[in-house]
Design a protein around this motif. Sequence first.
Motif, PDB file in Angstrom:
ATOM      1  N   TYR A 463      21.930 134.961  30.952  1.00 48.50           N
ATOM      2  CA  TYR A 463      22.698 135.270  29.447  1.00 48.50           C
ATOM      3  C   TYR A 463      22.089 135.138  28.597  1.00 48.50           C
ATOM      4  O   TYR A 463      22.188 135.718  27.482  1.00 48.50           O
ATOM      5  CB  TYR A 463      24.243 134.528  29.761  1.00 48.50           C
ATOM      6  CG  TYR A 463      24.883 134.838  28.618  1.00 48.50           C
ATOM      7  CD1 TYR A 463      25.673 136.086  28.479  1.00 48.50           C
ATOM      8  CD2 TYR A 463      25.086 133.885  27.685  1.00 48.50           C
ATOM      9  CE1 TYR A 463      26.465 136.350  27.236  1.00 48.50           C
ATOM     10  CE2 TYR A 463      25.790 134.052  26.287  1.00 48.50           C
ATOM     11  CZ  TYR A 463      26.409 135.416  26.561  1.00 48.50           C
ATOM     12  OH  TYR A 463      27.240 135.667  25.317  1.00 48.50           O
ATOM     13  N   ALA A 467      22.239 136.583  24.538  1.00 52.56           N
ATOM     14  CA  ALA A 467      23.356 136.071  23.917  1.00 52.56           C
ATOM     15  C   ALA A 467      23.034 136.326  22.456  1.00 52.56           C
ATOM     16  O   ALA A 467      21.830 136.227  21.804  1.00 52.56           O
ATOM     17  CB  ALA A 467      23.213 134.493  24.128  1.00 52.56           C
ATOM     18  N   GLU A 516      30.510 140.656  29.440  1.00 48.77           N
ATOM     19  CA  GLU A 516      31.488 139.574  28.713  1.00 48.77           C
ATOM     20  C   GLU A 516      32.505 140.094  27.818  1.00 48.77           C
ATOM     21  O   GLU A 516      33.575 139.784  27.919  1.00 48.77           O
ATOM     22  CB  GLU A 516      30.506 138.932  27.675  1.00 48.77           C
ATOM     23  CG  GLU A 516      31.331 137.811  26.973  1.00 48.77           C
ATOM     24  CD  GLU A 516      30.267 136.842  26.131  1.00 48.77           C
ATOM     25  OE1 GLU A 516      30.351 135.603  26.385  1.00 48.77           O
ATOM     26  OE2 GLU A 516      29.341 137.512  25.511  1.00 48.77           O
ATOM     27  N   THR A 522      33.231 135.139  30.575  1.00 48.90           N
ATOM     28  CA  THR A 522      32.651 134.378  29.769  1.00 48.90           C
ATOM     29  C   THR A 522      31.298 134.420  30.032  1.00 48.90           C
ATOM     30  O   THR A 522      30.850 133.854  31.314  1.00 48.90           O
ATOM     31  CB  THR A 522      33.395 133.039  29.759  1.00 48.90           C
ATOM     32  OG1 THR A 522      34.764 133.148  29.512  1.00 48.90           O
ATOM     33  CG2 THR A 522      32.635 132.178  28.497  1.00 48.90           C
ATOM     34  N   ARG A 523      30.494 134.250  29.038  1.00 49.75           N
ATOM     35  CA  ARG A 523      28.819 134.383  29.168  1.00 49.75           C
ATOM     36  C   ARG A 523      28.388 135.515  30.376  1.00 49.75           C
ATOM     37  O   ARG A 523      27.294 135.299  31.085  1.00 49.75           O
ATOM     38  CB  ARG A 523      28.266 133.121  29.573  1.00 49.75           C
ATOM     39  CG  ARG A 523      28.442 132.076  28.293  1.00 49.75           C
ATOM     40  CD  ARG A 523      27.643 130.988  28.601  1.00 49.75           C
ATOM     41  NE  ARG A 523      28.500 130.011  29.481  1.00 49.75           N
ATOM     42  CZ  ARG A 523      29.343 128.998  29.344  1.00 49.75           C
ATOM     43  NH1 ARG A 523      29.970 129.007  28.116  1.00 49.75           N
ATOM     44  NH2 ARG A 523      29.945 128.496  30.475  1.00 49.75           N
TER      45      ARG A 523
END
Length: 594
Positions: A463, A467, A516, A522-523
């Motif tokens: 990830y 990000a 996501e 999440t992530r």
Amino acid sequence: MVNKRPSALIDQTMVLFGVQIALIGSLVSTSQAFLSTNNGNLRNVAATRHFVCGSDDIPDEADVVVIGSGLAGLSCAALLSHCDKKVVVLESHDTPGGAAHSWTRRGFHFESGPSLYSGFSTDRSPNPLKNIFQITGEDCEWITYDRWGTVLPSGKFAAKIGPEEFDDVLLEHGGPEAVMEFKALMDRMKPLSDAAQALTSLALREDPAVIVTLLKYPRELFATLAQGQTLNEPFSNIMEEMQIQNKFVKNWLDMLCFLLQGLPAAGTMNAVIAYMLADWYRPGVTLDFPKGGSGAIVEALVRGVEKKPESSVHVNSHVSQILVQEGKATGVQLESGKVIQASQVVSNADPYITSKLLDHSLHSDEMKQHLESMVNTDKDTGGVEDLKSFIHIHAGIDAEGLPEEPSADFPAQWAVVRDWDAPEGVEAPRNIVLCSMPSLIDKSLAPEGKHVLHAYVPATEPYIEWAGMDRSSKEYKEKKEEAATFLWSAIEEYVPNARKRAVPGTVQIGTPLTHERFLRRTRGTYGPRVEVGSGQSLPGHKTPLENFYMVGDFTFPGIGVPATAASGAIAANTIVSVFDHLAMLDKVRLPIKQ
């Protein structure tokens, strides 16, 4: 992670008997999102099913509110509804199913997640999702097939699952010693396989009455007890005991463990691989595919919920807060401001999202610690790391000159392994790609003369490399195209010129940010990376907050279709009376042991 359960006896029971539910159906059961087209626009074009209620007619009160319509949430809701509970399921998106939802575009039917299923087409099965269908009386039509392709550094093959052709594969790729080692391993695993398949996970609940429900299966209970400790040990222990030295056998087993649980043999529980080896390498075994695609599974579960007119599933219904009064969950509030009062609340959202729905100032220290433990990913402080994320591609292609049926030369599904000796082995980023052409199995999934394709890396995409990227930026679009090129190369191991065959407007590229954003993962993670033998464990479903439960792959027993279905079932079992639970078990049809 800290697991809060009512007694040590129940905790031991959960460990000993729950592990067996990670069945072969969890193989390649990935959590995948709505995908983005090449121009970066993100949308779901699937029509909401006619039996799914909208958000305008949500009742003001219910016995149980379920947040999220993933397989765990729907499984829980369907069983509760069957037991005459008034259940309201609230889904943020416009389509139910979570990671198992599906959609159509330009006449092509796209699968968002699971690729391989087993244990559904037979009348008797230990698969917990099949058991849920048996209880609710709602099921899918299942298509059977028997080949799965593999592209390895040493060559490619698409042997039948089962023992009939695998000996030839072992001989060709590993030599005579591979055949001998694998046979000896299968003999050693047989008592473990029998124990792993002995009980249905639907007998589990999280209160002292679990003794009553488990004793419905006394012979199976004692068979599992006899192997309980070994079932919970890492599979690598068995490999060492059997002195598995052949490189092909070791690599093959590492790959199977990874596809089952997201970990190599050293981190995979014996129970998981014992079930898989027994199921995949027994005579006459087949794989199953739901006619109409994975969405048919979601539809069957929704029908199970709404079979009782007082229960309902609602899409476009975003929960903004879980209501708490005097240390008890009492309902939820929607983003619109509407309040639904409930005696019990079940969250199918991941723990990061769930934690944000709760006012922590209202919680006991025990509940705060419980939530903190579920989102702690620091191994040094007792946390559990998250698995990595995905890149994936969906596309419709021109099928001119391609076979119309799956075969040894042209399988409907295949795995590609690029390098057995990569630094992280099977977990190395972009080392393994899983590909599927479901229209070879079910022709209704693509227009005439076309095929539908799906390829992805199974929870190996970091990830952190995505990000913070601006999804409208040139950098992001270029990174997506680079990912697509990599995935096309895996598809073209079996489909010549696949990229050139792509139908305009159907190519969709997914990234960790897609996961996501659209699945609220999440992530973009697949779930928790629980290593067997490390002292790590997953929490149960009851929480220190009274009347509040959590289900899904961050709870026991973990990731995969059967595991998440079992998660929802265990929560439902705990909520209903032991008499209702036993009545449900009367409807479960397990294999007859000889």
